[in-house]
Design an enzyme around this catalytic site. Sequence first.
Site, PDB file in Angstrom:
ATOM      1  N   ARG A 175       0.523  -0.847   0.164  1.00 26.66           N
ATOM      2  CA  ARG A 175      -0.067  -0.337  -0.313  1.00 26.66           C
ATOM      3  C   ARG A 175       0.794   1.084   0.285  1.00 26.66           C
ATOM      4  O   ARG A 175       1.502   1.580   0.578  1.00 26.66           O
ATOM      5  CB  ARG A 175      -0.799  -0.030   1.050  1.00 26.66           C
ATOM      6  CG  ARG A 175      -2.069   0.646   0.867  1.00 26.66           C
ATOM      7  CD  ARG A 175      -2.708   0.807   2.784  1.00 26.66           C
ATOM      8  NE  ARG A 175      -3.883  -0.568   2.771  1.00 26.66           N
ATOM      9  CZ  ARG A 175      -4.008  -1.571   4.055  1.00 26.66           C
ATOM     10  NH1 ARG A 175      -3.893  -0.688   4.601  1.00 26.66           N
ATOM     11  NH2 ARG A 175      -4.526  -2.043   3.937  1.00 26.66           N
ATOM     12  N   ARG A 279       4.389 -15.082  17.536  1.00 21.71           N
ATOM     13  CA  ARG A 279       4.209 -13.825  17.054  1.00 21.71           C
ATOM     14  C   ARG A 279       3.040 -13.003  19.141  1.00 21.71           C
ATOM     15  O   ARG A 279       3.029 -14.579  19.229  1.00 21.71           O
ATOM     16  CB  ARG A 279       2.302 -13.618  16.700  1.00 21.71           C
ATOM     17  CG  ARG A 279       1.330 -14.185  16.118  1.00 21.71           C
ATOM     18  CD  ARG A 279       0.417 -13.245  15.531  1.00 21.71           C
ATOM     19  NE  ARG A 279      -0.334 -14.221  15.550  1.00 21.71           N
ATOM     20  CZ  ARG A 279      -1.403 -14.189  14.841  1.00 21.71           C
ATOM     21  NH1 ARG A 279      -2.105 -13.079  13.937  1.00 21.71           N
ATOM     22  NH2 ARG A 279      -2.820 -15.091  14.269  1.00 21.71           N
ATOM     23  N   GLU A 299       2.490 -17.016  19.856  1.00 23.64           N
ATOM     24  CA  GLU A 299       1.774 -18.373  19.474  1.00 23.64           C
ATOM     25  C   GLU A 299       3.681 -18.972  18.702  1.00 23.64           C
ATOM     26  O   GLU A 299       3.934 -19.155  18.316  1.00 23.64           O
ATOM     27  CB  GLU A 299       1.207 -17.784  18.368  1.00 23.64           C
ATOM     28  CG  GLU A 299      -0.388 -17.867  18.495  1.00 23.64           C
ATOM     29  CD  GLU A 299      -1.282 -17.150  17.546  1.00 23.64           C
ATOM     30  OE1 GLU A 299      -2.236 -16.332  17.418  1.00 23.64           O
ATOM     31  OE2 GLU A 299      -0.405 -17.660  16.198  1.00 23.64           O
TER      32      GLU A 299
HETATM   33  P1  FDA Z   1     -14.533 -24.774  15.141  1.00 21.53           P
HETATM   34  O1  FDA Z   1     -13.428 -25.578  15.084  1.00 21.53           O
HETATM   35  O2  FDA Z   1     -14.773 -23.645  16.129  1.00 21.53           O
HETATM   36  O3  FDA Z   1     -15.887 -25.265  15.872  1.00 21.53           O
HETATM   37  C1  FDA Z   1     -15.712 -26.903  16.164  1.00 21.53           C
HETATM   38  C2  FDA Z   1     -16.205 -26.933  17.369  1.00 21.53           C
HETATM   39  O4  FDA Z   1     -17.222 -29.181  17.045  1.00 21.53           O
HETATM   40  C3  FDA Z   1     -15.276 -26.986  17.924  1.00 21.53           C
HETATM   41  O5  FDA Z   1     -15.429 -26.669  19.392  1.00 21.53           O
HETATM   42  C4  FDA Z   1     -14.991 -28.904  18.605  1.00 21.53           C
HETATM   43  O6  FDA Z   1     -14.610 -28.859  20.020  1.00 21.53           O
HETATM   44  C5  FDA Z   1     -16.761 -29.821  18.274  1.00 21.53           C
HETATM   45  N1  FDA Z   1     -16.359 -31.250  18.093  1.00 21.53           N
HETATM   46  C6  FDA Z   1     -15.303 -32.001  16.623  1.00 21.53           C
HETATM   47  N2  FDA Z   1     -15.397 -33.097  16.747  1.00 21.53           N
HETATM   48  C7  FDA Z   1     -16.137 -32.869  18.115  1.00 21.53           C
HETATM   49  C8  FDA Z   1     -16.828 -34.153  18.168  1.00 21.53           C
HETATM   50  N3  FDA Z   1     -16.913 -35.267  18.043  1.00 21.53           N
HETATM   51  N4  FDA Z   1     -18.035 -34.026  19.624  1.00 21.53           N
HETATM   52  C9  FDA Z   1     -18.594 -33.173  19.477  1.00 21.53           C
HETATM   53  N5  FDA Z   1     -17.644 -32.085  19.882  1.00 21.53           N
HETATM   54  C10 FDA Z   1     -17.250 -31.499  18.572  1.00 21.53           C
HETATM   55  N6  FDA Z   1     -10.896 -15.787  11.320  1.00 21.53           N
HETATM   56  C11 FDA Z   1     -10.974 -14.132  11.592  1.00 21.53           C
HETATM   57  O7  FDA Z   1     -12.270 -13.761  11.123  1.00 21.53           O
HETATM   58  N7  FDA Z   1     -10.754 -13.473  12.180  1.00 21.53           N
HETATM   59  C12 FDA Z   1      -9.580 -13.591  12.748  1.00 21.53           C
HETATM   60  O8  FDA Z   1      -9.101 -12.849  13.414  1.00 21.53           O
HETATM   61  C13 FDA Z   1      -9.062 -15.399  13.225  1.00 21.53           C
HETATM   62  N8  FDA Z   1      -8.140 -15.339  13.411  1.00 21.53           N
HETATM   63  C14 FDA Z   1      -7.978 -17.194  13.294  1.00 21.53           C
HETATM   64  C15 FDA Z   1      -6.262 -16.852  14.171  1.00 21.53           C
HETATM   65  C16 FDA Z   1      -6.207 -19.036  14.429  1.00 21.53           C
HETATM   66  C17 FDA Z   1      -5.384 -19.628  15.423  1.00 21.53           C
HETATM   67  C18 FDA Z   1      -6.810 -19.891  13.784  1.00 21.53           C
HETATM   68  C19 FDA Z   1      -6.728 -22.136  14.126  1.00 21.53           C
HETATM   69  C20 FDA Z   1      -8.501 -19.114  13.743  1.00 21.53           C
HETATM   70  C21 FDA Z   1      -8.738 -17.629  13.156  1.00 21.53           C
HETATM   71  N9  FDA Z   1      -9.516 -17.498  12.648  1.00 21.53           N
HETATM   72  C22 FDA Z   1     -10.063 -16.210  12.653  1.00 21.53           C
HETATM   73  C23 FDA Z   1     -10.679 -18.560  12.219  1.00 21.53           C
HETATM   74  C24 FDA Z   1     -12.363 -18.542  13.118  1.00 21.53           C
HETATM   75  O9  FDA Z   1     -11.035 -19.325  14.437  1.00 21.53           O
HETATM   76  C25 FDA Z   1     -12.908 -19.475  12.429  1.00 21.53           C
HETATM   77  O10 FDA Z   1     -13.558 -19.128  11.434  1.00 21.53           O
HETATM   78  C26 FDA Z   1     -14.003 -20.365  13.590  1.00 21.53           C
HETATM   79  O11 FDA Z   1     -13.812 -20.192  14.722  1.00 21.53           O
HETATM   80  C27 FDA Z   1     -14.877 -21.945  12.782  1.00 21.53           C
HETATM   81  O12 FDA Z   1     -16.113 -21.862  13.562  1.00 21.53           O
HETATM   82  P2  FDA Z   1     -16.140 -23.652  13.316  1.00 21.53           P
HETATM   83  O13 FDA Z   1     -17.951 -23.867  14.033  1.00 21.53           O
HETATM   84  O14 FDA Z   1     -16.516 -24.150  11.740  1.00 21.53           O
HETATM   85  O15 FDA Z   1     -15.173 -24.937  13.563  1.00 21.53           O
END
Ligand code: FDA
Length: 365
Positions: A175, A279, A299
């Site tokens: 930018r 970070r 992290e």
């Molecule tokens: P998520 O993983 O949150 O939920 C799934 C759930 O299912 C979990 O609670 C898990 O325990 C449960 N589960 C799995 N298997 C199971 C089973 N067999 N029985 C019972 N429960 C079960 N996005 C953004 O917009 N801005 C940001 O700044 C960030 N930053 C960020 C940092 C980091 C380090 C990561 C890894 C990701 C981000 N994200 C993000 C993305 C964000 O975290 C993501 O979009 C959502 O948390 C995803 O939500 P889900 O419900 O799909 O999955």
Amino acid sequence: MKYDYLIVGSGLFGSVFAYEMNRRGKSCLVIEKRSHIGGNVYTEEKHNINVHKYGAHIFHTNNKEVWNYINQFAEFNRYTNSPVANYKGELYNLPFNMNTFYQMWGVKTPEEAKAKIKQQKAEANIDEPQNLEEQAISLIGRDIYEKLVKGYTEKQWGRDCTDLPSFIIKRLPVRFTFDNNYFNDLYQGIPMGGYTKIIEKMLDGIDVELNTDFLEDKDKWMAMADRVLFTGMIDEYYDYCFGELEYRGLDFEFETLDMENYQGNAVINYTDRETPYTRIIEHKHFENAVSDKTVITREYPKAWEKGQEAYYPMNDERNTELFNRYNDLADKEGNVIFGGRLGMYRYFDMWQVIDEALKLVKSLE
Ligand code: FDA
């Protein structure tokens, strides 16, 4: 009682889905294997600070519908993500902008900055980039690559940039204004009071069972509802019958410090290769929290192994092919639907998760 929907996972995807179905008069049961709701957006209050337990979560989107949707559950502050890079003690603003160029080269005008980048690109003389290193140098020149891209990327992926494919960075945001706002999106902020409150509101009035792993007694849970939404790992659901999908893992190291302000910014990236973490997050700065203590998280990216928390899907050719095979099985399911980042094996930002969940609800009407 038999529910209309069993929702496996109380992350953002499962919670939006449950909220919408509940609103439509469908009975829902949410089961969650962790000891808390919210999945990876979970925040926990400590010393009046909302700590992002699974990494920094900054809400940003260009989608007005999604922005209005999430704002019904919380008031958002005007937080703007402006990370700082620390390269061996030298500080640079991110994303690459006029502040960065001034700090790197002392240039003061866009013209001077463009000339410097052009000169460095020409010196590199790369026609067809063969790897990530060549791609980055051909996009932004050697100085920025070496100080701000190389070490960080190598730690993130656990491999040298010369061994990483060039397509990982198709482009790098550059930018030519003095603007440290990391995201280009129209809407951005942090929910005041933390993300967990949002999930609590979504799941209000819905049956939720924590510490419950669906896969430990699949038949029992299947029998409890007409349809199932599964937001866990799709390969695990099918008992890894075609093999394991790969992820990058992360370790979070939390520390509470007896001081008001540790680093003066929510996010500082450590871009040299030697510092083992990528970070440090200082959580209080997301919401300007008032506290005489501060909580920080380091992290550490790491290789992922089966059984550990999976963070970033590795959407390369092998894994995409593998996912497609599992997805073919999923398509044949009568009453099981797969959703969310693990069920769909995609990196989703939060706005995309909401968008996808709302689309799914609509498709079931
Ligand atoms: P998520 O993983 O949150 O939920 C799934 C759930 O299912 C979990 O609670 C898990 O325990 C449960 N589960 C799995 N298997 C199971 C089973 N067999 N029985 C019972 N429960 C079960 N996005 C953004 O917009 N801005 C940001 O700044 C960030 N930053 C960020 C940092 C980091 C380090 C990561 C890894 C990701 C981000 N994200 C993000 C993305 C964000 O975290 C993501 O979009 C959502 O948390 C995803 O939500 P889900 O419900 O799909 O999955």
